[in-house]
Design an enzyme around this catalytic site. Structure first.
Site, mmCIF file in Angstrom:
data_model
loop_
_atom_site.group_PDB
_atom_site.id
_atom_site.type_symbol
_atom_site.label_atom_id
_atom_site.label_comp_id
_atom_site.label_asym_id
_atom_site.label_seq_id
_atom_site.Cartn_x
_atom_site.Cartn_y
_atom_site.Cartn_z
ATOM 1 C CG HIS A 165 20.390 -31.737 4.835
ATOM 2 N ND1 HIS A 165 20.596 -30.855 3.807
ATOM 3 C CD2 HIS A 165 19.148 -31.469 5.306
ATOM 4 C CE1 HIS A 165 19.527 -30.088 3.660
ATOM 5 N NE2 HIS A 165 18.629 -30.447 4.570
ATOM 6 C CD GLU A 168 24.028 -29.848 4.144
ATOM 7 O OE1 GLU A 168 24.963 -29.048 3.927
ATOM 8 O OE2 GLU A 168 23.588 -30.631 3.274
ATOM 9 C CG HIS A 226 23.610 -29.342 -4.618
ATOM 10 N ND1 HIS A 226 23.246 -29.925 -5.815
ATOM 11 C CD2 HIS A 226 22.619 -29.624 -3.753
ATOM 12 C CE1 HIS A 226 22.080 -30.512 -5.691
ATOM 13 N NE2 HIS A 226 21.667 -30.354 -4.436
#
Length: 238
Positions: free
Chosen positions: A43, A70, A190
């Site tokens: 990310h 991401e 998450h």
């Protein structure tokens, strides 16, 4: 089968704290694959406080499993994805200064931009995923964009798990069922951990992928990376 994708951002954070190349982000990614991870997630953020754009370019030709990039679809991020062409791009609505992702997309509000971008990525052969919460209308709007998958933002589940796991997981089951019925694959990520991963997988066994970074790297400090990956994969059996 649900794939385990290891998010290696925290490894890059540790490297960046001292400069140099220790730990070696690329080596860790390849070790994760060797130890059984079925994917690598990165990310990159604009300030490159953990994963750098140069890391993404270095990883692409070497990662042999599934490479997932991401992030927030700023111009630089879009250009990166189109150049690297990972197997999957996950679009996340986090602000540039966010410590970590803390909400899913309001897809209806951002529908036109998301649909245009998804069409562009899919034309280039890149599988798309949208990071969302469990609101059912949001799931319906996500399907209208043409995205291949959604990724359920599981922090609310993790936060409520200890108090009442059945209540905590219920909206995620409903959202995942609707997504499946609308023809989308379902990922999750998450705050998933060794404590709560097995249960959500038992309740939503059709999950395509879980992306886990922070908890997994923390566990690896005690268990070692190879044993940690083995234990996370055990949670995804059955």
């Amino acid at each position: 089968m649900t794939n385990l994708s290891v998010n290696i951002n925290k490894v890059a954070t540790l490297r960046n704290a001292r400069g140099g190349n220790a730990p070696d982000v690329v080596k860790v990614a390849l070790d994760c694959e060797a130890f059984g991870a079925q994917g690598i997630t990165v990310h990159p953020r604009p300030d490159e406080r953990h994963i750098r754009y140069s890391d993404v370019y270095a990883l692409k030709p070497l990662v042999k499993t599934e490479f997932n990039i991401e992030g927030y679809p700023a111009k630089e991020f879009i250009e990166l994805v189109l150049r690297v062409k990972p197997e999957q791009v996950t679009l996340v609505p986090d602000a540039p200064d966010a410590i970590t992702s803390n909400a899913g997309w309001d897809v209806q509000t951002h529908f036109d931009g998301l649909k245009e971008l998804i069409d562009r990525f899919k034309t280039e052969g890149i599988r798309t995923s949208i990071f969302v919460g469990t609101d059912l209308s949001t799931i319906e709007w996500a399907a209208k964009t043409g995205t291949d998958r959604i990724e359920l933002y599981t922090e609310p589940y993790a936060a409520a798990y200890a108090a009442d796991r059945q209540t905590a997981v219920a909206p995620f089951i409903e959202a995942a069922r609707l997504a499946r019925d609308l023809g989308m694959g379902v990922n999750a990520g998450h705050d998933l951990s060794l404590e709560n991963l097995a249960y959500i997988h038992q309740q939503i066994p059709w999950l395509k992928e879980v992306s886990i970074g922070h908890a997994l790297i923390c566990d690896a400090l005690y268990l070692g990376l190879q044993e940690t990956i083995a234990q996370y994969k055990k949670q995804l059996i059955g």
